[in-house]
Design an enzyme around this catalytic site. Structure first.
Site, PDB file in Angstrom:
ATOM      1  CG  ASP A 170      -1.859  -1.221   1.221  1.00  0.00           C
ATOM      2  OD1 ASP A 170      -1.669  -2.124   0.396  1.00  0.00           O
ATOM      3  OD2 ASP A 170      -2.751  -1.269   2.070  1.00  0.00           O
ATOM      4  CD  GLU A 196      -0.896  -5.799   8.776  1.00  0.00           C
ATOM      5  OE1 GLU A 196      -1.077  -5.165   9.846  1.00  0.00           O
ATOM      6  OE2 GLU A 196      -1.401  -5.451   7.691  1.00  0.00           O
TER       7      GLU A 196
END
Ligand code: GLC
Length: 429
Positions: free
Chosen positions: A164, A394
């Site tokens: 992202d 993550e």
């Protein structure tokens, strides 16, 4: 925790994040089905429940659009804790409410893996059923993300790359005019520390790109022509090229001769296109902004995916081994998502430095396939020790190993089960 306990925890994470046939990346932060997360998750399930592994991918393809696109998020049920939800996307391309663009196409590769790992023979039917969907998705990528037929795929939104807030998107994103967005409330920063998430200026532009695509009704040809963001990405291009090679093997196995010929043509086109991403001064493949015509100036973890894509010519190989060793001397854990020698590197901000387990897995596969077991194993050991000491986060700091972002993360658990766990290494021996 012992290795057996870690294996068990990883399985429990997948089972707990299972929503009845599909898996959320993590509860809270990401409450829907994400495209490439699900496909990696299938690899994790396959280590203990092959049927469930197939189900994950089949459910992803239930959301495929009529034009062939497989969306990056499927909103199977409404969850107000996530922003931007289905009403902001305003799409109507498929049966299930979804986002309006795709994500790195790892599915053909994983489907081939599932078929080859299954000795019962049942997988081949399931692969055959999905084969036309894979063809349609791959055709869609070539038609609308490489409209000039040059052999390199662009992303229309940083989220389409799966990486992202990568520094590679900064300049192209800055050129996007902020408009048509109105007031909005982010939800991500209420789940995790804002210091680890993208900035507000980035978010304004993420939403402005969506607004521009909404204006043209998400028509793929119009999006390709007018989207204010259109950047060729070595990550998506290499993952796609690899997926085409695996799709070709599937086509041959299933006796799809015409499709196989078509795929061979794609591979030739992509091998040619990859050269356009190569930058001599950096000795790496990097992103290229199709609107400004400018290459980016940093090496990201995707540059190392050239080997995974089967591009192991001497120049690429020598360059990547050099970068690998340089970066390895600089940080404790490989592979940082961005070059630690670059000014934009930030060890804890998402895709601007942190280590991601599934990227390590793909890079290592590339090295292993060219016979470089030493570098492949370094990546595996680093990934394993990050998880052993910091849990199924993550992503991780390449410097301290600290886990960051969301916890009990599905793809981190899946990558542990399928590759990083010492149990797997023993099984493979
Ligand atoms: C973030 C990541 C993306 C991932 C998603 C769900 O947006 O950048 O790659 O698919 O989270 O885990």
């Amino acid at each position: 925790m012992s290795i057996a306990e870690l294996d068990q925890t990883a399985r429990s994470i997948l089972i707990e994040n299972d929503q009845g046939g599909y898996t959320v990346p993590t509860k809270g932060l990401y409450p829907y089905q994400w495209n490439w997360d699900s496909v990696f998750v299938a690899l994790g399930f396959a280590t203990f429940d092959q049927d469930r592994a197939w189900r994950e991918i089949e459910m992803l393809f239930e959301g495929q659009w009529h034009d062939g696109m497989v969306p990056h998020i499927l909103f199977r049920k409404d969850d107000p804790s996530y922003f931007p939800g289905p009403s902001v996307w305003g799409t109507s391309g498929g049966q299930i409410p979804s986002s309006g663009h795709s994500q790195p196409p790892v599915a053909a590769t994983v489907i081939r893996d599932l078929v080859e790992a299954d000795t019962s023979g049942r997988s081949e039917d399931r692969a055959a059923a999905l084969f036309p969907n894979l063809m349609a998705w791959h055709r869609w990528f070539l038609a609308y993300r490489d409209p000039e037929g040059e052999g390199l795929l662009a992303v229309i939104h940083p989220w389409e790359s799966g990486r992202d807030n990568l520094p590679d998107w900064d300049d192209a994103l800055r050129a996007v005019e902020v408009k048509d967005i109105g007031p909005y409330e982010r939800k991500d920063t209420s789940h995790v520390d804002p210091a680890m998430r993208p900035h507000k200026e980035d978010y304004d532009r993420y939403l402005s790109i969506m607004a521009a695509c909404r204006k043209v009704g998400w028509d793929p040809a119009e999006v390709a022509r007018t989207c204010p963001f259109f950047v060729a990405d070595p990550g998506v291009t290499f993952i796609f090229l690899r997926a085409c090679r695996d799709l070709l093997v599937l086509a041959e196995r299933l006796g799809k001769d015409t499709d196989a010929d078509e795929i061979r043509g794609w591979i030739t086109r992509l091998e040619r296109g990859a050269k356009i991403l190569w930058q001599d001064n950096l000795q790496a493949h990097v992103a290229l902004d199709r609107r400004s015509g400018k290459h980016t100036n940093g090496i990201s973890s995707a540059s190392f995916l050239a080997l995974y894509a089967g591009l192991a010519d001497q120049q690429t190989l020598t360059a990547l081994c050099g970068h690998f060793d340089r970066i390895s001397d600089k940080v404790r854990y490989l592979m940082p998502s961005y070059d630690p020698d670059h000014e934009s590197y930030e060890p804890l901000r998402y895709w601007r430095g942190p280590v991601w387990a599934m990227i390590n897995y793909m890079i290592a596969r590339g090295f292993a396939e060219i016979g470089d077991g030493v570098r492949a194993d370094k990546l595996r050991r680093d990934t394993a020790s990050l998880i052993e000491t910091n849990g199924f986060a993550e992503y991780f700091s390449p410097e301290t190993g600290a886990g960051a972002g969301g916890g009990t993360f599905s793809w981190t658990a899946a990558i542990w089960l399928t590759w990083a766990s010492p149990t797997r290494v023993k099984q493979a021996a």
